[in-house]
Design a protein around this motif. Structure first.
Motif, mmCIF file in Angstrom:
data_model
loop_
_atom_site.group_PDB
_atom_site.id
_atom_site.type_symbol
_atom_site.label_atom_id
_atom_site.label_comp_id
_atom_site.label_asym_id
_atom_site.label_seq_id
_atom_site.Cartn_x
_atom_site.Cartn_y
_atom_site.Cartn_z
ATOM 1 N N PRO A 61 -13.638 1.643 -0.714
ATOM 2 C CA PRO A 61 -12.183 0.925 -1.221
ATOM 3 C C PRO A 61 -11.627 1.409 -2.630
ATOM 4 C CG PRO A 61 -13.644 -0.479 -1.361
ATOM 5 C CD PRO A 61 -14.482 0.643 -1.006
ATOM 6 N N ALA B 222 -8.010 -5.188 3.794
ATOM 7 C CA ALA B 222 -7.686 -3.621 4.060
ATOM 8 C C ALA B 222 -7.047 -3.310 5.310
ATOM 9 C CB ALA B 222 -9.020 -2.871 3.888
ATOM 10 N N ARG C 208 1.563 4.598 1.060
ATOM 11 C CA ARG C 208 0.732 5.406 2.075
ATOM 12 C C ARG C 208 1.981 6.414 2.667
ATOM 13 N NH1 ARG C 208 -4.064 4.963 4.217
ATOM 14 N NH2 ARG C 208 -4.345 5.876 6.319
ATOM 15 N N TRP D 99 -14.646 0.841 7.026
ATOM 16 C CA TRP D 99 -13.926 1.406 5.792
ATOM 17 C C TRP D 99 -13.210 2.781 6.232
ATOM 18 C CZ3 TRP D 99 -11.530 -1.091 2.240
ATOM 19 C CH2 TRP D 99 -11.891 -2.116 1.616
ATOM 20 N N SER E 205 -13.996 9.724 -0.005
ATOM 21 C CA SER E 205 -13.652 9.646 -1.517
ATOM 22 C C SER E 205 -14.137 11.057 -2.088
ATOM 23 C CB SER E 205 -14.144 8.633 -2.021
ATOM 24 O OG SER E 205 -15.579 8.490 -2.046
ATOM 25 N N GLN F 210 -2.966 -2.271 6.218
ATOM 26 C CA GLN F 210 -2.655 -1.225 7.381
ATOM 27 C C GLN F 210 -2.098 -1.948 8.575
ATOM 28 O OE1 GLN F 210 -2.816 1.526 6.529
ATOM 29 N NE2 GLN F 210 -4.810 2.737 6.972
ATOM 30 N N GLY G 254 -9.305 3.483 6.752
ATOM 31 C CA GLY G 254 -8.762 4.449 6.106
ATOM 32 C C GLY G 254 -8.177 5.445 6.624
ATOM 33 N N TYR H 125 -8.166 4.438 -7.904
ATOM 34 C CA TYR H 125 -9.154 5.177 -7.207
ATOM 35 C C TYR H 125 -10.531 4.804 -8.272
ATOM 36 C CZ TYR H 125 -6.446 6.941 -3.473
ATOM 37 O OH TYR H 125 -5.740 7.095 -2.170
ATOM 38 N N THR I 233 -12.521 -4.878 -5.686
ATOM 39 C CA THR I 233 -12.239 -4.089 -4.602
ATOM 40 C C THR I 233 -11.810 -5.091 -3.518
ATOM 41 O OG1 THR I 233 -14.167 -3.870 -3.822
ATOM 42 C CG2 THR I 233 -13.617 -2.058 -5.173
ATOM 43 N N LEU J 77 -5.446 3.801 1.167
ATOM 44 C CA LEU J 77 -6.919 3.724 1.830
ATOM 45 C C LEU J 77 -7.165 5.007 2.539
ATOM 46 C CD1 LEU J 77 -6.018 0.220 3.342
ATOM 47 C CD2 LEU J 77 -7.549 0.573 1.372
ATOM 48 N N LYS J 78 -8.364 5.423 2.205
ATOM 49 C CA LYS J 78 -8.960 6.852 2.636
ATOM 50 C C LYS J 78 -10.158 6.387 3.335
ATOM 51 C CE LYS J 78 -9.214 8.553 -1.339
ATOM 52 N NZ LYS J 78 -9.311 9.698 -2.444
ATOM 53 N N GLN K 14 0.885 -1.216 0.168
ATOM 54 C CA GLN K 14 -0.055 -0.260 -0.017
ATOM 55 C C GLN K 14 0.906 1.171 -0.035
ATOM 56 O OE1 GLN K 14 -3.271 2.652 2.633
ATOM 57 N NE2 GLN K 14 -2.108 0.708 3.642
#
Length: 420
Positions: A259, A278, A192, A303, A252, A282, A307, A230, A272, A248-249, A190
């Motif tokens: 996701p 997810a 990030r 989510w 959006s 992290q 995120g 995205y 997804t 990951l947020k 990821q």
């Protein structure tokens, strides 16, 4: 025109010449060796679902108090940190508890590139000033303060947020160092990038955060790797990530937590990841944010919580750095003063009345990365026909460049996936 593969591409930084940190197991003066090191008491503000605090726990420390406004996140915290006091609002705290480490991944909504951009005075991100007031009032400050937020705060409003933090910490007698770190450096697929700031009144935070550097890797070539993007965007950017997911947020472009999507070229699939993967991306265990006993319809909340979380492996590296003997910091190698105005750099420090930029990269270490497709353990969810068509329409109407194979597989997916 922005090339698809150029989205958030790394800029080359010179290899940092400073020596690496000393051997693990050798503790700073007053602390014991690695297997019997001093156990820190940690207090977490804006704790979310406990990414920073989970990392300190993995490094051998314990949390005494966690403060988090979101009810669902507090439910997660109460399950995973049963021995910690859980409080609900930083604004109602009258004092900080006694602790060795104060952690705070403070709200990013007003500092994010995709957020409200109201800056450090915004209603959410501005709450960090409440924390700073509590810190100033404390007779005996924690040994360490750890702050985390998004890199956009270094440039938004001419870097006003990071300047305010630096000013406030120096006014209280803290030395500080910050560094933009990419969580990919710790092996998870990821991309990030986050700013981590370490401050102390009694220790030098510079060797902790800036004393070791692996250097940014060369940009990846796609080959046949899965790529993340995205699906809620497609007008001006994609967040394109080769063999990884984009960040990951918690929200959006559609203002809902959702996701990212993954293009699996070998399977011609657009899908997804599962929420459990997810969580794993992290650094949490699968099911960490399960709130089915609290809110049976809370998947969207999961989510958002994931995120907004802090990457556990990244935070664990920081936690471990606090108890490893560090060589003296060579500040002669970093003579470039910070600008009097305008954006701040990706890494910098303040010590003994001086502020300097640092040339370290976003990769303090470099662990062998997982391939995205092989990392996923749970069934991916095919993106709906409606969502795929909407993304495709935005993409072809934009000035973004993309591979013909990607567009062909979007069309193939539209033809084969069931409408939903």
């Amino acid at each position: 025109m922005k090339l698809l593969d150029e989205a958030e591409e790394y800029e080359p930084l010179r290899r940092h010449s400073r020596a690496n940190t000393g051997p693990a197991g050798v503790a700073p003066p007053g602390q014991t060796a690695n297997n019997d090191r001093l156990k820190f008491k940690v207090a977490g503000a804006f704790a979310g679902v406990g990414g920073l605090e989970r990392a300190f726990e993995q490094a051998g420390h314990s949390s005494t108090m966690l403060c988090e406004f979101d009810r669902a996140a507090r439910h997660v915290l109460s399950r995973h940190f049963p021995n910690a006091e859980i409080t609900d609002d930083i604004r109602t705290l009258t004092q900080l508890p006694d602790c060795d480490v104060l952690t705070a991944g403070f709200p990013c909504q007003d500092l994010s590139q995709v957020g409200r951009r109201q800056g450090i005075s915004g209603p959410n991100s501005g709450l960090v000033t409440t924390l700073l007031k509590l810190l100033k009032q404390k007779a005996e400050a924690p040994q360490w303060v750890i702050l985390e937020n998004v890199p956009f705060m270094l440039s938004l409003e001419g870097g006003r947020a990071i300047r305010m933090l630096a000013d406030a910490l120096e006014d209280m007698g803290f030395s500080w160092a910050y560094r933009t770190i990419d969580a990919q450096a710790f092996g998870l697929p990821q991309r990030r990038r986050r700013v981590v700031l370490v401050a102390s009144k009694v220790h030098d935070p510079r060797p902790v955060l800036l004393g070791v550097d692996a250097g940014n890797p060369a940009p990846k070539k796609r080959g046949s790797s899965a790529c993340g993007f995205y699906w809620t965007e497609g007008n001006t950017g994609l967040g394109w990530a080769i063999d990884a997911l984009p960040p990951l947020k918690g929200g959006s472009a559609l203002h809902i937590p959702s996701p990212p999507a993954i293009w699996f070229p070998k399977r011609r699939l657009i899908a997804t990841p599962a929420i459990e993967d997810a969580e794993r991306l992290q650094g949490f265990d699968a099911g960490w944010t399960d709130i089915s006993d609290f809110d049976p319809l809370g998947v969207r909340k999961r989510w958002r919580m994931v995120g907004n979380a802090v990457s556990v492996p990244m935070a664990k590296w920081v936690a471990e750095q606090l108890t490893v003997e560090q060589p003296p910091f060579d500040d002669e190698a970093e003579a470039d003063a910070l600008p009097a105005s305008g954006s701040y750099p990706r890494a910098a420090w303040g010590h003994d009345g001086r502020r300097r930029r640092s040339a370290v990269s976003e990769w303090p270490i470099s662990k062998t990365p997982w391939h995205l497709a092989s990392f996923l353990e749970f069934p991916a969810v095919p993106l709906s026909r409606k969502a795929t068509q909407g993304f495709r329409s935005r993409l072809v109407a934009s000035s973004l460049r993309y591979e013909d194979a990607f567009l062909a597989d979007l069309d193939h997916h539209v033809e084969t996936v069931g409408a939903s």
